[in-house]
Design an enzyme around this catalytic site. Structure first.
Site, PDB file in Angstrom:
ATOM      1  N   VAL A 157       0.874  -1.173  -0.180  1.00  9.72           N
ATOM      2  CA  VAL A 157      -0.098   0.089   0.142  1.00  9.72           C
ATOM      3  C   VAL A 157       0.782   1.463  -0.066  1.00  9.72           C
ATOM      4  O   VAL A 157       0.739   2.309   0.876  1.00  9.72           O
ATOM      5  CB  VAL A 157      -1.033  -0.015   1.052  1.00  9.72           C
ATOM      6  CG1 VAL A 157      -2.120   1.002   0.918  1.00  9.72           C
ATOM      7  CG2 VAL A 157      -1.650  -1.431   1.698  1.00  9.72           C
ATOM      8  N   ALA A 158       2.137   1.211  -0.728  1.00  7.30           N
ATOM      9  CA  ALA A 158       3.030   2.480  -0.862  1.00  7.30           C
ATOM     10  C   ALA A 158       3.203   2.941   0.651  1.00  7.30           C
ATOM     11  O   ALA A 158       3.493   2.180   1.523  1.00  7.30           O
ATOM     12  CB  ALA A 158       2.469   3.334  -1.867  1.00  7.30           C
ATOM     13  N   CYS A 159       3.137   4.195   0.902  1.00  8.16           N
ATOM     14  CA  CYS A 159       3.493   5.030   1.960  1.00  8.16           C
ATOM     15  C   CYS A 159       2.566   4.492   3.260  1.00  8.16           C
ATOM     16  O   CYS A 159       2.941   4.622   4.201  1.00  8.16           O
ATOM     17  CB  CYS A 159       3.428   6.499   1.925  1.00  8.16           C
ATOM     18  SG  CYS A 159       4.864   6.916   1.000  1.00  8.16           S
ATOM     19  N   SER A 160       1.272   3.952   2.906  1.00  4.97           N
ATOM     20  CA  SER A 160       0.583   3.338   3.822  1.00  4.97           C
ATOM     21  C   SER A 160       0.542   2.113   4.294  1.00  4.97           C
ATOM     22  O   SER A 160      -0.268   1.557   4.877  1.00  4.97           O
ATOM     23  CB  SER A 160      -1.105   3.919   3.960  1.00  4.97           C
ATOM     24  OG  SER A 160      -0.952   5.418   3.943  1.00  4.97           O
ATOM     25  N   SER A 337       6.723   3.505   3.771  1.00  7.29           N
ATOM     26  CA  SER A 337       5.884   3.146   4.841  1.00  7.29           C
ATOM     27  C   SER A 337       6.392   3.251   6.347  1.00  7.29           C
ATOM     28  O   SER A 337       5.598   3.465   7.429  1.00  7.29           O
ATOM     29  CB  SER A 337       4.894   2.028   4.757  1.00  7.29           C
ATOM     30  OG  SER A 337       5.756   0.829   4.997  1.00  7.29           O
TER      31      SER A 337
END
Ligand code: CO8
Length: 378
Positions: A157-160, A337
């Protein structure tokens, strides 16, 4: 009536790579490359047929982003003008993968912090911006290396990735499908950076973080954090993108093409994501009847210092102190993340019983994830 167990974060761990790169080092190689390109294409540039390559500037980078240096998994190759990407040779199929190795190191630190053994864990989630292969999952490799029974899976979820995985772990423990879950974020992102692009060459660094999420009934740590609430939201945006994927081969797409590396509309991201993140946390806290002013610490995503200053100002109505909203990106850069988890790992030991904090990520997708947590000091 069914009663759900209380879920806690009982340990966190950080693995930091052995190398780091300063802004000046990155700027030197980008500028040398730009000079070379501009010299080789001087006539076409003069005729207006080719755009000159723009140069970078270390002072701009620090002012615009707050980043001074970043850790990298492998420094060799990045600063070589004939390569401009890390040199990370492929490993044999019977050797542990690089990301599993980073993940295991962070996981061991988190297990120690939680006063737990690997055998206490029921599930492993490896969650990050990229995994180095599709299958078998890195999480299952980690599970095997640590001797964990149960199950493991990877998620992106990329950065999250970290906050969304913590939410999955929370739900697993709450529903009883697992009693203890390891959430690991081996962020090996520097291979996906375009070191010739001045808009993005300075942004990212590598690191691995991990957390132990478990049922409060069985906690062995002296200090731990009860999860009061989790919240996740996504809203589609092309403003942060990488097109590299498993169809690249079929589409004859060159892995080195800029569109296949990280690219973004940084200004638009800044403008659109800051209000979304502030509103996300404020409405979450309001629903819990918690006043923003009573939150002891905001462990925010670490993409840009000016974003964090602005978001904290929207949350508090004033500038937050370093203690209230710690910054780690000066040393780590944006670690996808892992940023908010690094901030938590380095800055939570001073919490007392009942103190409240918020972990929040925001980035590509767009995706925003947050957890409101309360310290329990045994
Ligand atoms: N050196 C010198 N000048 C520069 C440079 C540079 N390196 N870069 C840009 N400039 C110039 C620009 O050309 C511009 O000049 P002009 O005014 O003449 O047009 C001027 O400086 C100002 O440019 P910007 O408006 O772009 O500068 P900003 O103040 O907006 O700062 C930032 C740029 C730092 C990129 C900022 O916009 C930012 O941080 N935005 C938010 C970015 C963000 O949060 N992105 C999230 C991405 S992370 C994520 O979601 C995870 C993805 C998965 C991981 C991928 C890993 C590879």
């Amino acid at each position: 009536m069914t009663s759900f167990p209380s879920v806690v974060i009982s340990g966190s761990g950080l693995w930091t790579p052995p190398y780091s790169i300063t802004n000046e080092e990155l700027v030197n190689v980008l500028n040398e490359n730009a000079d070379r390109f501009n010299h080789a294409n001087a006539d076409a540039i003069e005729r207006g047929e080719v755009a000159p390559m723009a140069k970078s500037d270390a002072a701009f980078i620090e002012k615009a982003s707050g980043i001074r240096e970043r850790y990298v998994y492998e420094k060799d190759g990045i600063l070589d003008i004939n390569r401009m990407r890390p040199n990370i040779p492929a490993r044999a199929e019977n050797e542990m993968s690089q990301q599993a190795e980073m993940a295991v190191a962070a996981a061991r630190a988190a297990l120690d912090d939680a006063n737990r053994n690997a055998t206490d864990i029921d599930a492993v989630i490896v969650s990050c911006a990229y995994t180095q292969r599709a299958y078998p999952a890195i999480a299952i490799e980690v599970q095997e290396a640590l001797g964990i029974e149960g199950f493991g899976f990877d998620m992106l979820v990329a950065c999250s990735a970290a906050t969304f995985a913590l939410q999955r772990a929370y739900e697993m423990v709450r529903s009883g499908t697992a009693r203890s879950v390891l959430v690991i974020n081996p962020e090996l992102v520097t291979p996906q950076l375009n070191y010739a692009d001045r808009d993005s060459h300075f942004i990212f660094g590598d690191v691995a973080t991990a957390m132990v999420v478990e049922n409060e009934d069985q906690v062995a740590a002296k200090q731990y954090f009860r999860v009061l609430d989790t919240k996740a939201v996504t809203k589609y945006s092309n403003n942060i993108r990488s097109n590299f994927g498993h169809l690249s081969r079929a589409a004859d797409i060159d892995a080195f093409a800029p569109a296949n590396l990280f690219h973004q509309e940084g200004r638009k991201v800044f403008k659109e994501v800051c209000p979304m993140a502030a509103e996300h946390m404020s409405s979450q806290l309001a629903a819990l009847d918690i006043d923003n002013q009573t939150v002891k610490r905001w462990w925010l995503h670490q993409a840009n210092i000016n974003m964090n200053i602005l978001i904290a100002k929207k949350l508090l109505g004033r500038t937050a102190t370093e203690e209230e909203a710690p910054i780690v990106l000066d040393r780590f850069g944006n670690t996808a993340s892992a940023g908010s988890i690094i901030a938590f790992t380095l800055y939570h030991k001073d919490f007392a019983n009942g103190d409240i904090g918020v972990i929040c990520s925001f980035g590509a997708g767009y995706s925003i994830g947050s957890l409101v947590i309360e310290c329990v000091q045994g």
